[in-house]
Design a protein around this motif. Structure first.
Motif, short mmCIF file in Angstrom:
data_model
loop_
_atom_site.label_atom_id
_atom_site.label_comp_id
_atom_site.label_asym_id
_atom_site.label_seq_id
_atom_site.Cartn_x
_atom_site.Cartn_y
_atom_site.Cartn_z
N TRP A 184 0.78 -1.09 0.32
CA TRP A 184 -0.10 0.08 -0.10
C TRP A 184 0.91 1.14 -0.06
N ASP A 185 0.75 1.95 -0.85
CA ASP A 185 1.33 3.44 -1.13
C ASP A 185 0.42 4.27 -0.27
N VAL A 186 1.10 4.70 0.86
CA VAL A 186 0.35 5.45 2.07
C VAL A 186 0.10 6.90 1.43
N GLU A 187 1.07 7.37 0.63
CA GLU A 187 0.71 9.04 0.21
C GLU A 187 -0.27 8.90 -1.24
N GLU A 188 -0.07 8.07 -1.96
CA GLU A 188 -1.09 8.02 -3.17
C GLU A 188 -2.13 7.13 -2.85
N ARG A 189 -2.43 6.60 -1.88
CA ARG A 189 -3.37 5.64 -1.60
C ARG A 189 -3.75 4.91 -2.64
N ARG A 190 -2.85 4.00 -2.76
CA ARG A 190 -2.96 3.12 -4.08
C ARG A 190 -2.30 1.57 -3.53
N TRP A 191 -2.65 0.52 -4.44
CA TRP A 191 -1.83 -0.72 -4.13
C TRP A 191 -1.07 -0.84 -5.27
N TYR A 192 0.31 -1.26 -5.07
CA TYR A 192 1.09 -1.32 -6.23
C TYR A 192 2.04 -2.47 -5.89
N HIS A 193 2.73 -3.21 -6.94
CA HIS A 193 3.41 -4.58 -6.84
C HIS A 193 4.91 -3.85 -6.64
N LEU A 194 5.75 -4.56 -5.73
CA LEU A 194 7.13 -4.23 -5.62
C LEU A 194 7.92 -4.47 -6.82
N TYR A 195 7.62 -5.55 -7.36
CA TYR A 195 8.44 -5.89 -8.70
C TYR A 195 7.48 -5.93 -9.97
N PRO A 196 7.24 -4.93 -10.46
CA PRO A 196 6.17 -4.95 -11.51
C PRO A 196 6.64 -5.47 -12.80
N GLU A 197 7.88 -5.75 -12.84
CA GLU A 197 8.29 -6.14 -14.36
C GLU A 197 8.29 -7.96 -14.17
N GLN A 198 8.23 -8.48 -12.89
CA GLN A 198 8.32 -9.93 -12.59
C GLN A 198 7.10 -10.63 -12.82
N GLU A 199 7.13 -11.77 -13.26
CA GLU A 199 5.90 -12.72 -13.56
C GLU A 199 6.39 -13.81 -12.67
N LEU A 200 5.89 -13.88 -11.66
CA LEU A 200 6.30 -15.14 -10.70
C LEU A 200 5.07 -15.77 -10.36
N ARG A 201 5.03 -17.11 -10.06
CA ARG A 201 3.87 -18.10 -9.82
C ARG A 201 4.47 -18.78 -8.59
N GLY A 202 3.44 -19.34 -7.98
CA GLY A 202 3.72 -20.16 -6.86
C GLY A 202 5.00 -21.38 -7.22
N GLY A 203 5.58 -21.81 -6.49
CA GLY A 203 6.86 -22.52 -6.77
C GLY A 203 8.28 -22.00 -7.18
N ASP A 204 8.20 -20.62 -7.63
CA ASP A 204 9.27 -19.90 -7.74
C ASP A 204 9.92 -19.14 -6.44
N ALA A 205 11.39 -19.38 -6.34
CA ALA A 205 11.52 -18.91 -4.90
C ALA A 205 11.35 -17.56 -4.71
N PHE A 206 11.31 -16.72 -5.84
CA PHE A 206 11.12 -15.19 -5.68
C PHE A 206 9.74 -15.08 -5.51
N HIS A 207 8.55 -15.93 -5.68
CA HIS A 207 7.40 -15.49 -5.41
C HIS A 207 7.14 -15.12 -3.99
N TRP A 208 5.95 -14.71 -3.76
CA TRP A 208 5.86 -13.92 -2.28
C TRP A 208 5.91 -15.10 -1.38
N THR A 209 5.55 -16.47 -1.78
CA THR A 209 5.59 -17.53 -0.75
C THR A 209 6.92 -18.18 -0.77
N GLY A 210 7.72 -17.76 -1.42
CA GLY A 210 9.06 -18.46 -1.50
C GLY A 210 10.01 -18.06 -0.30
N PRO A 211 11.21 -18.59 -0.19
CA PRO A 211 12.18 -18.51 0.71
C PRO A 211 12.77 -17.14 0.77
N TYR A 212 12.84 -16.40 -0.27
CA TYR A 212 13.53 -15.21 -0.27
C TYR A 212 12.69 -14.12 0.14
#
Length: 698
Positions: A184-212
């Motif tokens: 959540w962008d507190v100033e602009e009051r909007r949702w945004y993705h931290l890694y907008p260029e990445q297309e990650l799915r479950g099972g990828d280590a860099f997906h939000w559910t992954g170890p990193y």
């Protein structure tokens, strides 16, 4: 081959080839908690798989089982944490100032008073995945793609931060908290993705559910007080705990039990019951030693590799708990300017302010963490014609003037921070400033392509234009002087061609220790007896960062010479140096050492072992374990460690490749091909795996 992983705060520089607390009671507490893991691994007590027996045999191979059970010294009492609320009665003003700070709000409960994001049936779509934010009664709910790629509802389990963005923590299995990537962008009051260029799915280590993106291992330590990760490598679960969520009073001052007893006449306090406490019963006593103050802040405000399972006891020296990352490519530009998010300490160590004894709380108010003055006022409290008697070496001059900065008064160019603290944006919208307080060098931009503050504002003009302007303003300025980047930049491409210049940087004590250690890191890629000899004096350098780095240069020395040079470091005051020495002994051909020396080596190796166990939820740590196994010719253990890497991080191509190559080298070609089939299934876009499989076909 060395490989560096860049993840929040933690940075483990892998070296597969080599592969204090103030109170002894704190050390004993940590050790006793982990000795059970070592002993269970050594005895193979009900392990879930043969693979785990092999992995831990590799860890245990760096120290004998006997030494792993050495009793640690007498355990005096360590004060208990009491919670920040207990501080309010006596320290009301400090408490109220802290209570509104970003430190206090670094981690909060998911209540209506803390959650700032729009959970009123809002949604956000990224790369085909639509995430919904809503409420069910008192709970805040996020519905998004889980580890199985199915849309799943997760109650918000925690809130991280308050501005300029707020991130939410989700529990994907009991005890495991993950940092969600849509924030959540507190100033602009909007949702945004931290890694907008990445297309990650479950099972990828860099997906939000992954170890990193795991909160327990990657983030919580710096958002909590008295945090203990408590990861079980046997079943890959967390039982983390903390004295308090948020960076509380005791995060900096230490646990308050003894201090309360000291302050309350109705309670009994005997200083002899404790060890390592200040005169007021705290483990950290601010304002008495600037270096200690800085190191306490650095425990979180640094890019580093941890040695412990959680927070070190406040007041513990930094280099007893962490290995600081040096100016490596990908993290810093060759001139030391920030590139990746490196959290201040590595930058500040490069500054003249640090060299002259300036500390964090000279500029920042300790409890609010805000600057002590607005605008240029924070700088002119010292940099002015009046100066500051605390720092008598200051040149007295008028700095807040167009005669100095050559910009209209009141303009952005007239702000000290615009020229001397470049800003870079991380996490999409979070601006962080470089704390090396450097003089702009557009001339280096011309010759080395490093960034410069002038071009940050004057993006329509060339670095050459900026360099000419600076040369006209200051004909005898810094641009006429040598800069270490003129060595580090070409040396990053070919260290061997720059070996003499790198040695000169390393041994020149007029440079910051982090710069010298960075030169040493590049030199360590060259195994050379002459370099080992010329740099042997660095093993006794006053800076532990330099000593720890210099250890690897002894690979070029003859075995007996290396042993003679490294033995004193097994007793070094800093754990980072002792661990570095223990790692290096793995590369020295086995020789019989006197019993007293063997005991010192075992103790240092035991510390290294503990640090690996503390990071056993990191795929990177298992790369190091695999390196140990290879160095000790435990090939099955190496395979098991690499298998743990790809279990945690299926996209780790190097680990897949090593598993296959080891199997092939052992004559198990069919197994190697099956491994590569699994690797290709997990990484269908990687051509190198397919090529390796083709090469292995009969």
């Amino acid at each position: 081959m060395a490989k560096t992983y860049h993840h929040p705060k933690h940075d483990i520089h892998e070296d597969a080839g080599s592969m204090r607390a103030d109170t002894k009671s704190r050390t004993t507490k940590f050790t006793s908690r982990h000795m059970a893991v070592y002993q269970a691994a050594a005895a193979f007590a009900k392990p879930p798989s043969r693979a785990w027996r092999l992995v831990w045999s590799a860890v245990l191979s760096i120290v004998t089982i006997a030494s792993a059970t050495v009793a640690f010294a007498d355990a005096l009492a360590v004060p208990e944490y009491v919670g920040s609320a207990r501080c309010a009665d006596c320290h009301k003003d400090a408490y109220e100032t802290w209570n509104k700070s970003h430190h206090a709000l670094a981690w909060t409960a998911p209540t209506a008073g803390h959650v700032l994001g729009d959970f009123n049936q809002s949604s956000f779509t990224h790369k085909g995945v639509t995430t919904r934010f809503f409420r069910e009664g008192e709970e805040f709910i996020i519905e998004t793609d889980g580890p199985d790629r199915e849309l799943t509802k997760y109650p918000v389990a925690g809130v991280a931060g308050v501005a300029p963005l707020q991130q939410y923590l989700l529990e994907t299995e009991p005890g495991r908290l993950q940092s969600f990537d849509v924030v959540w962008d507190v100033e602009e009051r909007r949702w945004y993705h931290l890694y907008p260029e990445q297309e990650l799915r479950g099972g990828d280590a860099f997906h939000w559910t992954g170890p990193y993106k795991n909160w327990n291992g990657r983030c919580a330590e710096c958002h909590a007080t008295g945090f203990e990760k408590n990861y079980s490598p046997v079943n890959r679960t967390y039982a983390s705990s903390q004295a308090e969520i948020g960076v509380g009073c005791e995060s900096c001052h230490g646990p308050g039990e003894a201090h309360i007893a000291w302050a309350d006449p109705a309670l009994s306090y005997d200083a002899e019951d404790w060890r390592g406490l200040s005169s007021v019963g705290l483990t950290m006593d601010f304002g008495k030693n600037t270096e200690a103050d800085i190191q306490q802040c650095a425990t979180c405000h640094a890019r580093r590799e941890p040695f412990l399972d959680g927070n070190p006891l406040p007041g513990a020296p930094f280099h007893d708990s962490y290995r600081l990352s040096t100016l490596r490519p990908g993290m810093y530009h060759a001139d030391g300017q920030i590139l990746e998010e490196v959290y201040v300490y590595g930058s500040f160590l490069q500054s003249k302010m640090y060299a002259e004894g300036v500390g964090c709380i000279n500029c920042h108010e300790a409890h609010s963490a805000d600057l002590k003055a607005d605008g240029n006022g924070v700088c002119t409290q010292c940099h002015s014609s009046a100066g500051n008697p605390e720092f008598p070496s200051l040149r007295l001059a008028e700095y807040d003037s167009p005669a100095h900065h050559f910009h209209p008064a009141g303009s952005s160019g007239a702000q000290c921070k615009s020229c001397h603290m470049i800003e870079r944006t991380y996490m999409g919208i979070d601006g962080r400033r470089d704390h090396s307080f450097r003089v702009p060098r557009p001339d280096l931009s011309v010759s080395l392509r490093t960034p410069n503050a002038c071009s940050d504002c004057h993006s329509d003009r060339s670095p050459a234009w900026a360099a000419d302007a600076v040369a006209q303003w200051y004909p005898d300025g810094r641009h006429t002087q040598f800069h270490f980047a003129q060595v580090l930049s070409p040396a990053r491409l070919n260290p061997d061609n720059a070996r003499d210049d790198l040695v000169d940087l390393a041994i020149y004590d007029g440079l910051p220790g982090i710069v010298r250690a960075s030169a040493i890191d590049l030199l360590s890629e060259i195994g050379d007896p002459e370099i080992a000899e010329r740099t042997s004096a660095l093993l006794t350098d006053p800076d532990p960062l330099v000593r720890a780095a210099a250890v690897r240069l002894q690979r070029g020395a003859q075995g007996s010479v290396a042993i003679q040079n490294l033995l004193p470091l097994l007793d070094d005051p800093s754990q980072s140096v002792r661990i570095a020495a223990a790692r290096e002994f793995l590369n020295i051909r086995a020789v019989r050492l006197p019993s007293s020396v063997s005991q010192k080596l075992d103790r240092a190796r035991n510390e290294w072992q503990q640090s690996l166990v503390a990071k056993s939820d990191f795929p990177e740590a298992h790369i190091v374990i695999a390196g140990i196994a290879l160095a000790t010719r435990q090939f099955e253990a190496a395979v098991a460690a690499f298998e743990e890497v790809v279990t945690l991080d299926p996209q780790h191509i190097d680990a897949w490749t090593m598993i296959a190559r080891i199997h092939a080298a052992l004559g198990n070609r069919e197994t190697a091909i099956r491994v590569l089939d699994d690797a290709i299934k997990a990484n269908p876009q990687d051509i190198s795996l397919s090529l390796l499989r083709t090469d292995m076909l009969p």
